[in-house]
Design a protein around this motif. Structure first.
Motif, PDB file in Angstrom:
ATOM      1  N   GLN A  58       7.580 -24.226 -23.567  1.00 49.88           N
ATOM      2  CA  GLN A  58       7.390 -24.353 -25.027  1.00 49.88           C
ATOM      3  C   GLN A  58       8.740 -24.328 -25.736  1.00 49.88           C
ATOM      4  O   GLN A  58       8.976 -25.106 -26.664  1.00 49.88           O
ATOM      5  N   LEU A 111      10.600 -27.604 -25.284  1.00 51.32           N
ATOM      6  CA  LEU A 111      10.075 -28.663 -26.158  1.00 51.32           C
ATOM      7  C   LEU A 111      10.448 -28.415 -27.617  1.00 51.32           C
ATOM      8  O   LEU A 111      10.733 -29.356 -28.366  1.00 51.32           O
ATOM      9  N   ASP A 120      12.520 -30.864 -29.955  1.00 47.78           N
ATOM     10  CA  ASP A 120      12.071 -31.251 -31.303  1.00 47.78           C
ATOM     11  C   ASP A 120      13.132 -30.978 -32.365  1.00 47.78           C
ATOM     12  O   ASP A 120      13.073 -31.544 -33.456  1.00 47.78           O
ATOM     13  N   ARG A 149      13.444 -27.754 -33.363  1.00 42.81           N
ATOM     14  CA  ARG A 149      12.902 -26.583 -34.045  1.00 42.81           C
ATOM     15  C   ARG A 149      13.543 -25.299 -33.572  1.00 42.81           C
ATOM     16  O   ARG A 149      13.278 -24.226 -34.083  1.00 42.81           O
ATOM     17  N   TYR A 204      -0.882 -31.613 -18.104  1.00 40.89           N
ATOM     18  CA  TYR A 204      -2.260 -31.997 -18.431  1.00 40.89           C
ATOM     19  C   TYR A 204      -2.874 -33.007 -17.467  1.00 40.89           C
ATOM     20  O   TYR A 204      -4.066 -33.013 -17.263  1.00 40.89           O
ATOM     21  N   LYS A 223      10.134 -39.347 -37.292  1.00 41.43           N
ATOM     22  CA  LYS A 223      10.446 -38.115 -36.553  1.00 41.43           C
ATOM     23  C   LYS A 223       9.143 -37.364 -36.306  1.00 41.43           C
ATOM     24  O   LYS A 223       8.348 -37.159 -37.230  1.00 41.43           O
ATOM     25  N   VAL A 268       7.449 -33.847 -34.611  1.00 43.47           N
ATOM     26  CA  VAL A 268       7.660 -32.489 -34.093  1.00 43.47           C
ATOM     27  C   VAL A 268       6.300 -31.966 -33.653  1.00 43.47           C
ATOM     28  O   VAL A 268       5.309 -32.115 -34.365  1.00 43.47           O
ATOM     29  N   GLY A 269       6.252 -31.340 -32.473  1.00 48.43           N
ATOM     30  CA  GLY A 269       4.991 -30.787 -31.967  1.00 48.43           C
ATOM     31  C   GLY A 269       4.130 -31.856 -31.338  1.00 48.43           C
ATOM     32  O   GLY A 269       4.626 -32.896 -30.888  1.00 48.43           O
ATOM     33  N   TRP A 290       2.345 -31.245 -28.612  1.00 53.35           N
ATOM     34  CA  TRP A 290       2.503 -31.071 -27.160  1.00 53.35           C
ATOM     35  C   TRP A 290       1.249 -30.519 -26.486  1.00 53.35           C
ATOM     36  O   TRP A 290       1.285 -30.183 -25.308  1.00 53.35           O
ATOM     37  N   GLY A 291       0.179 -30.404 -27.234  1.00 53.03           N
ATOM     38  CA  GLY A 291      -1.083 -29.969 -26.616  1.00 53.03           C
ATOM     39  C   GLY A 291      -1.232 -28.458 -26.540  1.00 53.03           C
ATOM     40  O   GLY A 291      -0.289 -27.718 -26.807  1.00 53.03           O
ATOM     41  N   HIS A 292      -2.431 -28.025 -26.174  1.00 53.44           N
ATOM     42  CA  HIS A 292      -2.779 -26.605 -26.311  1.00 53.44           C
ATOM     43  C   HIS A 292      -2.053 -25.676 -25.333  1.00 53.44           C
ATOM     44  O   HIS A 292      -1.951 -24.487 -25.592  1.00 53.44           O
ATOM     45  N   LEU A 316       1.243 -26.417 -23.981  1.00 52.20           N
ATOM     46  CA  LEU A 316       2.692 -26.489 -24.206  1.00 52.20           C
ATOM     47  C   LEU A 316       3.104 -26.336 -25.673  1.00 52.20           C
ATOM     48  O   LEU A 316       4.295 -26.213 -25.956  1.00 52.20           O
ATOM     49  N   GLY A 317       2.152 -26.377 -26.587  1.00 52.28           N
ATOM     50  CA  GLY A 317       2.555 -26.303 -27.992  1.00 52.28           C
ATOM     51  C   GLY A 317       1.378 -26.039 -28.899  1.00 52.28           C
ATOM     52  O   GLY A 317       0.663 -25.076 -28.733  1.00 52.28           O
ATOM     53  N   GLU A 373       1.449 -25.157 -31.969  1.00 57.69           N
ATOM     54  CA  GLU A 373       1.664 -23.987 -32.816  1.00 57.69           C
ATOM     55  C   GLU A 373       1.033 -24.224 -34.193  1.00 57.69           C
ATOM     56  O   GLU A 373       1.143 -25.314 -34.760  1.00 57.69           O
ATOM     57  N   GLU A 411       5.091 -21.294 -38.345  1.00 59.72           N
ATOM     58  CA  GLU A 411       5.280 -22.374 -37.364  1.00 59.72           C
ATOM     59  C   GLU A 411       5.136 -23.748 -38.025  1.00 59.72           C
ATOM     60  O   GLU A 411       5.930 -24.658 -37.770  1.00 59.72           O
ATOM     61  N   THR A 420      11.860 -29.125 -40.042  1.00 61.54           N
ATOM     62  CA  THR A 420      12.640 -29.862 -39.050  1.00 61.54           C
ATOM     63  C   THR A 420      12.534 -31.365 -39.294  1.00 61.54           C
ATOM     64  O   THR A 420      13.531 -32.096 -39.207  1.00 61.54           O
TER      65      THR A 420
END
Lengths: 322, 322
Positions: A179, A182, A186, A188, A215, B155, B157-158, B160-162, B164-165, B167, B252, B259
């Motif tokens: 995380q 990544l 990003d 962040r 996944y 751009k 950001v995020g 990445w799925g449940h 890896l990300g 948020e 988050e 960003t």
């Protein structure tokens, strides 16, 4: 001569130890998984039977398991995920079947109270410390903290699995590492070598391909947890983001252990805390944990396991004979 | 008359809008999932075909889809999880098949550049704002923040799925709520009404039965995400632990949006940020996010979606005709 059997049944391996009444290890055997909830009752029974058989074969006394007999007076099985009465009933039935079907060259001489089915954290505690008072801080793929005081009172913290808990586990460290990589990608999060480290280790053309790994390739919890050393090595190299992840893991393990101490031990009481599991393979994590522990709880000594969980199961079985 | 088709293809639903060249919605249709990676190419094709057919039926102009014809000059499909060239190729082939098999009463009049396959975040942005400059902060089951500036630079950001990300998503809020409830139960966390609230909502005899719900009943990400309002309501009641979870989620989403702003917009630039997804249904979360946003970025106006993503897809399709 009479003996006891101690069995450590897990999601990937089952270990059985045959012990005599003088706490001497006579034989040790291994087999596949025995977590019946995942693999089914018949497969779990087969693993337990094989592990027992292997322990008999390994003992010097039994050259030919077809013709020799061993008298077993107690058996203890510590099994992952076994806690509810329903689970215990299932495992008791497995033992009953093994006794009835006569497939093992054993003379079973068991009273009901000599058949002990318990949580695997208890046998890890008893094996790790060598007796049944203290705390085990298990941090491998998952995490659980379990303690027992001299009055027999127990307290468990954690052990809620990779979705609901497992704070401080290898799985959680690995996930936090990915995380953070990544987030760094990003923009962040501050730059971190985790980005390059995960990419290199997993041979990804692009860090975005992590999505494929996690996944689409169907990686399970164990396989993801095995990535934790990447974070550990990055922390050792001085990476700030990785160090934060490691510090958070130590903090979680410390907090959970503190909760157990405060729940069932007296302030200042001398007590041993045994660490088990792959997370402790990182010298950084263990050192930070030990330092925090002895600073706040001067009576605590953090030790490495003296014996394995199956040995702890034997001690529990012996305890039932008294 | 000529038309464009805009399709929003997701993991549980596909929406198609038929639009004329004056940006008027002529028809709208729905069908099942079209995420080919989960359900396969044939099922995805069927859903897209059905959604288009339904949009034709719904348009007043087409009473009998067997005999009438509609000239389609551009099509845009925004699809979840479609980003790589390989994915785009698969979806282009689906469109090609629909054109070739003649199952739709459409006169296809498409140049290659009038077939647009894009990420669903782009059509959410274009639909939500009504044109293609600004930022979409999508926080539903998952989360992604996506922006496009007036030079066409994007751009993300995020997203990445449940694992890896995600948020700030409903899934993450729900999971954090359950983790906090269990920590509170363990004694690791201050008391929280989350413990009783989850137990009551899920009709559990004991909070330990959460383990059954999450690991044994096979609850998917969507079903878990639907528990987020429990945390939201606890926060509204003043629960400190729940409020911390909500604040973390807002933080988050704010950080991710910042960003994107800093990456592709000028300091102080006037810009619209559209919020989409179930998380914003919580007035507490939206208010906190808006306050943080306008304080730090005075040029930003946070808006509710003006149109749905399929409408955004139509605008993208129209844009290709110029």
């Amino acid at each position: 001569m009479s003996y006891v059997l101690g069995i450590d049944g897990g999601g990937s391996k089952t270990t059985c130890i045959l012990m005599n009444c003088s706490r001497q290890l006579i034989g040790r055997g291994e087999a596949g998984a025995s977590n019946y909830q995942s693999i089914g009752i018949e497969a779990a029974k087969k693993s337990i039977e094989t592990a027992i058989k292997e322990s008999l074969i390994a003992s010097n006394m039994i050259q030919n398991i077809e013709t020799q007999n061993t008298q077993v007076k107690a058996i203890c099985l510590g099994l992952a995920g076994v806690g509810r009465p329903k689970d215990i009933e299932v495992v008791k039935n497995i033992i009953q079947d093994l006794r009835d079907n006569g497939s093992l060259p054993i003379t079973w001489n068991l009273q009901p109270h000599n058949i002990i089915i318990c949580h695997d954290a208890l046998i890890a505690l008893v094996g790790g410390i060598g007796h049944n008072v203290g705390i085990v801080v298990a941090a491998g793929t998952g995490s659980i903290i379990f303690g027992r005081n001299s009055q027999g009172k127990t307290k468990r913290v954690g052990g809620w699995g990779h979705i609901l808990g497992d704070e401080g586990s290898a799985y959680k460290i690995a996930i936090a590492g990915m995380q953070a990589a990544l987030k760094s990608y990003d923009g962040r999060e501050i730059n971190s070598c985790l980005l390059a480290d995960f990419q290199q280790h997993l041979e990804l053309a692009n860090i975005e391909d992590l999505v494929d790994v996690i996944y689409r390739r169907g990686w399970d919890v164990k396989k993801i947890a095995a990535l934790a050393p990447i974070v550990d090595r990055a922390a050792a190299k001085g990476d700030q983001v990785a160090n934060k992840i490691i510090d958070d893991a130590v903090e979680e393990l410390f907090k959970a252990t503190s909760t157990v101490i405060e729940a069932i031990f007296q302030p200042g009481e001398a007590l041993e805390v045994v660490t088990t599991g792959s997370v402790w393979g990182s010298s950084g994590i263990r050192e930070k944990f030990v330092n925090a522990m002895v600073e706040i709880f001067p009576g605590v000594e953090v030790i490495l396991p003296r014996f394995e969980p199956a040995y702890g199961a034997c001690l529990q079985a012996l305890g039932s004979l008294i």
